[in-house]
Motif scaffolding. Structure first.
Motif, PDB file in Angstrom:
ATOM      1  N   GLY A  30       0.373  -0.026  -9.394  1.00 18.17           N
ATOM      2  CA  GLY A  30       0.134   0.194  -7.968  1.00 18.17           C
ATOM      3  C   GLY A  30       1.420   0.214  -7.162  1.00 18.17           C
ATOM      4  O   GLY A  30       1.395   0.459  -5.954  1.00 18.17           O
ATOM      5  N   GLN A  52       0.581   3.777  -2.745  1.00 24.61           N
ATOM      6  CA  GLN A  52       0.029   4.876  -3.534  1.00 24.61           C
ATOM      7  C   GLN A  52      -1.172   5.459  -2.800  1.00 24.61           C
ATOM      8  O   GLN A  52      -1.956   4.731  -2.195  1.00 24.61           O
ATOM      9  CB  GLN A  52      -0.361   4.403  -4.938  1.00 24.61           C
ATOM     10  CG  GLN A  52       0.851   4.072  -5.790  1.00 24.61           C
ATOM     11  CD  GLN A  52       0.508   3.878  -7.262  1.00 24.61           C
ATOM     12  OE1 GLN A  52      -0.555   4.240  -7.732  1.00 24.61           O
ATOM     13  NE2 GLN A  52       1.447   3.287  -7.996  1.00 24.61           N
ATOM     14  N   ASN A  91       4.986   6.892  -9.170  1.00 22.72           N
ATOM     15  CA  ASN A  91       3.983   5.838  -9.127  1.00 22.72           C
ATOM     16  C   ASN A  91       3.981   5.090 -10.452  1.00 22.72           C
ATOM     17  O   ASN A  91       4.211   5.684 -11.504  1.00 22.72           O
ATOM     18  CB  ASN A  91       2.584   6.422  -8.901  1.00 22.72           C
ATOM     19  CG  ASN A  91       2.354   6.839  -7.472  1.00 22.72           C
ATOM     20  OD1 ASN A  91       3.035   6.396  -6.559  1.00 22.72           O
ATOM     21  ND2 ASN A  91       1.385   7.709  -7.270  1.00 22.72           N
ATOM     22  N   LYS A 123       0.873  -1.177   0.000  1.00 22.53           N
ATOM     23  CA  LYS A 123       0.000   0.000   0.000  1.00 22.53           C
ATOM     24  C   LYS A 123       0.912   1.230   0.000  1.00 22.53           C
ATOM     25  O   LYS A 123       1.287   1.762   1.046  1.00 22.53           O
ATOM     26  CB  LYS A 123      -0.902  -0.002   1.240  1.00 22.53           C
ATOM     27  CG  LYS A 123      -1.892   1.129   1.246  1.00 22.53           C
ATOM     28  CD  LYS A 123      -2.773   1.074   2.487  1.00 22.53           C
ATOM     29  CE  LYS A 123      -3.711   2.270   2.492  1.00 22.53           C
ATOM     30  NZ  LYS A 123      -4.484   2.314   3.730  1.00 22.53           N
TER      31      LYS A 123
END
Length: 95
Positions: free
Chosen positions: A40, A13, A36, A11
């Motif tokens: 993801g 982004q 980014n 996790k």
């Protein structure tokens, strides 16, 4: 001088991870970028001293407050000449 590419999964982004990464890299006087990816994940290319880069990688598992890093793939980028390294004169977030 070493050039490393990091592929950071989890996790990472929408949780301020790139901004956190940029601040840490600047504080450690490293050059390169963080961005980014559509998958993801977060990609970073970091240029600097091997010991300092190792310290950065260790901190990357913690990340920003809401981030949860599950994996970091580290690839050393071979530089054939110093001109390629010189393109990284600061650290920035790519959009």
């Amino acid at each position: 001088m070493q050039v490393i590419k990091l592929l950071i999964s989890g996790k990472v982004q929408g949780v301020g991870y790139r901004r956190w990464f940029e601040k840490l890299a600047i504080a450690l006087k490293l050059n390169g970028y963080v961005k980014n990816l559509p998958t993801g994940e977060v990609e970073a290319v970091v240029v600097g001293n091997e010991t300092v880069i190792s310290r950065l990688i260790t901190h990357c598992y913690t990340g920003s407050t809401c981030a949860h890093v599950t994996q970091i793939d580290v690839t050393q980028i071979e530089q054939k000449n110093l001109e390629q390294i010189s393109e990284y004169t600061d650290f920035k977030i790519l959009r």
